[in-house]
Design a protein around this motif. Sequence first.
Motif, PDB file in Angstrom:
ATOM      1  N   THR A   1       0.716  -1.903   0.025  1.00 59.14           N
ATOM      2  CA  THR A   1      -0.244   0.197  -0.192  1.00 59.14           C
ATOM      3  C   THR A   1       0.603   1.087   0.396  1.00 59.14           C
ATOM      4  N   LEU A   2       0.552   1.926  -1.056  1.00 59.10           N
ATOM      5  CA  LEU A   2       0.641   3.101  -1.253  1.00 59.10           C
ATOM      6  C   LEU A   2       0.402   4.278  -0.372  1.00 59.10           C
ATOM      7  N   ARG A   3       1.315   4.847   0.647  1.00 55.49           N
ATOM      8  CA  ARG A   3       1.110   5.449   1.850  1.00 55.49           C
ATOM      9  C   ARG A   3       1.399   7.461   1.590  1.00 55.49           C
ATOM     10  N   PHE A   4      -0.213   7.758   1.271  1.00 56.74           N
ATOM     11  CA  PHE A   4      -0.002   9.225   0.599  1.00 56.74           C
ATOM     12  C   PHE A   4      -0.905  10.352   1.608  1.00 56.74           C
TER      13      PHE A   4
ATOM     14  N   HIS B   1      -4.705   6.627   1.537  1.00 60.08           N
ATOM     15  CA  HIS B   1      -5.066   8.077   1.519  1.00 60.08           C
ATOM     16  C   HIS B   1      -5.854   8.421   2.471  1.00 60.08           C
ATOM     17  N   VAL B   2      -4.391  10.233   2.999  1.00 60.71           N
ATOM     18  CA  VAL B   2      -4.963  10.803   4.094  1.00 60.71           C
ATOM     19  C   VAL B   2      -4.932  12.542   3.531  1.00 60.71           C
ATOM     20  N   ARG B   3      -6.314  12.618   3.750  1.00 63.13           N
ATOM     21  CA  ARG B   3      -6.100  14.267   3.945  1.00 63.13           C
ATOM     22  C   ARG B   3      -6.672  15.154   5.224  1.00 63.13           C
TER      23      ARG B   3
ATOM     24  N   LEU C   1       4.136   9.374  -0.375  1.00 59.89           N
ATOM     25  CA  LEU C   1       3.911  10.657  -1.002  1.00 59.89           C
ATOM     26  C   LEU C   1       3.222  11.657  -0.437  1.00 59.89           C
ATOM     27  N   HIS C   2       3.958  12.962  -0.613  1.00 60.67           N
ATOM     28  CA  HIS C   2       3.368  14.197   0.018  1.00 60.67           C
ATOM     29  C   HIS C   2       3.091  14.899  -1.347  1.00 60.67           C
TER      30      HIS C   2
ATOM     31  N   PHE D   1      11.040  12.215   6.424  1.00 59.20           N
ATOM     32  CA  PHE D   1      10.110  12.225   6.719  1.00 59.20           C
ATOM     33  C   PHE D   1       8.974  11.942   5.334  1.00 59.20           C
ATOM     34  N   CYS D   2       9.738  12.088   4.059  1.00 55.04           N
ATOM     35  CA  CYS D   2       8.596  11.596   3.231  1.00 55.04           C
ATOM     36  C   CYS D   2      10.795  10.739   2.116  1.00 55.04           C
ATOM     37  N   SER D   3       9.461  10.519   0.855  1.00 56.15           N
ATOM     38  CA  SER D   3      10.103   9.867   0.189  1.00 56.15           C
ATOM     39  C   SER D   3       9.874  10.502  -1.162  1.00 56.15           C
ATOM     40  N   HIS D   4       8.803  11.191  -1.572  1.00 55.06           N
ATOM     41  CA  HIS D   4       8.436  11.489  -3.005  1.00 55.06           C
ATOM     42  C   HIS D   4       7.525  12.837  -2.554  1.00 55.06           C
ATOM     43  N   TRP D   5       7.882  13.764  -3.386  1.00 57.79           N
ATOM     44  CA  TRP D   5       6.836  15.158  -3.002  1.00 57.79           C
ATOM     45  C   TRP D   5       5.925  15.287  -4.340  1.00 57.79           C
ATOM     46  N   PHE D   6       5.187  16.231  -4.342  1.00 62.04           N
ATOM     47  CA  PHE D   6       4.237  16.683  -5.181  1.00 62.04           C
ATOM     48  C   PHE D   6       3.092  17.762  -5.348  1.00 62.04           C
TER      49      PHE D   6
END
Length: 480
Positions: free
Chosen positions: A23-26, A64-66, A234-235, A261-266
Amino acid sequence: MSVELYDTLSRSVQKLAPASGDTLRFYCCGPTVYGPAHIGNFRTFLIQDTLRRVLEVDGTPVKHVRNITDLDDKTIRRSQEEGKSLVEFTAYWTDKFHADCNALNMLPPSIEPSAVAHIPQQIALVEKLIEKGHAYATDDGSVYFRVGSFEDYGRLSRLKQRELKTQNENSAGELNDADEYDRESVTDFALWKSRKPEDGANYWTSPWGEGRPGWHLECSAMVDSAFDGETIDLHGGGIDLCFPHHENEIAQSECAHGHDFCSHWFHSAHLMVEGAKMSKSLGNLYTLDDLRERGFSPMIVRYTLIAGSYRQQLNFTFDGLHASQSALTRLERFAEALLAKTGESSDSFNKNYVSTDAPEDFGRLSKAWDALRKNLNTAACLGAIFGVIGSNPAASLDAEGARSMLRSFGSLLYALGLELFTVEAKQVDAPEEIVALAQERWEAKQAKDWGKADELRDALLAQGWVVKDSKDGFELEAQD
């Protein structure tokens, strides 16, 4: 080909995949609920929703956490202006945001934490930062993060390559007014703000005295809670959040936990409106309700906001909304032509074909699917779809071939979040000036002045009205 996405930190397109597990943590920075979200806000949220959909169609589950920002200077100030408690005030605008999301066919997040519900976690995070020497309390009971203690501060926004003297301006060159600190500088930012008279009843007890958290701290605590303090994959957020908000999230989270903290920034680019910057003074901070009142359905709005590259500014125009309406009509006609080959009605299309159950081979629509997986290129995806539509494939397909194309088409529409056959025609009384134009066109047709009739038809279309002729007269229909 797996999903690839531009990473703000590395300044390159990188493969997007879970660092561990399936699962991708976004995590996405959500709305500040002090009023209705405008189309600039929704462009970012819709792009994030589309990315999640693409990942799911590609076979990657997404957590997906918003978040909901229900505690900052604006929510406190507005609630007091209206004479309401903070909880009552923000609950109203949170419900409104959810209603707009539903209308725009956005998937609900897996978790939707709120800042107010995570005060204890925020206090615990501040305590940890003080204990490790990364933060300090001042005489008035505020707590600040010591930026000099974090060697990598600025790596996301390339801060050291610019001359920035304060945190008053964000990475989009705008006033950073999300949290109005008494002290703001590039060296320190507030983690805890001491109680002020203007806060009213909106304060909490802490080891440093009564007060409330700083805006940047809230997201770090909510990320910790949702993902158990682990590195997220992903953030996402608008480009205006790159500095200082995301920069500060990195600093306080990595100093507290001692790992990435985060691997990938979007980040998504800004929205312009009719070539101008969005602002209250120009009256162009349009909401979904504003556009609905002008006759545009939420699906037309969604199409418009996702159709361009997320990394480039989108110029939102009313001509563009009309073009989106025409594009959706073409997509519907394409689906109808394929459904005619299978003997199915349009009523069954969304139920039978629009899903995450993607075919192994998208066939003639493979180019469209590859465009989505290659840095979320929605413009290229739509272009490829219309390229196929233009070749009239239904004419040469049998029933099984049409079903196969419908499955591919439906998966693409799910990924884009576009629903067809959902807009009902609305009966709207035409203004007198529109009726007069249509009457003048009718008289020109009777006089066989075809040039004038066409000119008047185009004038009606430009104002959002379709004229339909019959043997004895005409009807006017507002474009949805």
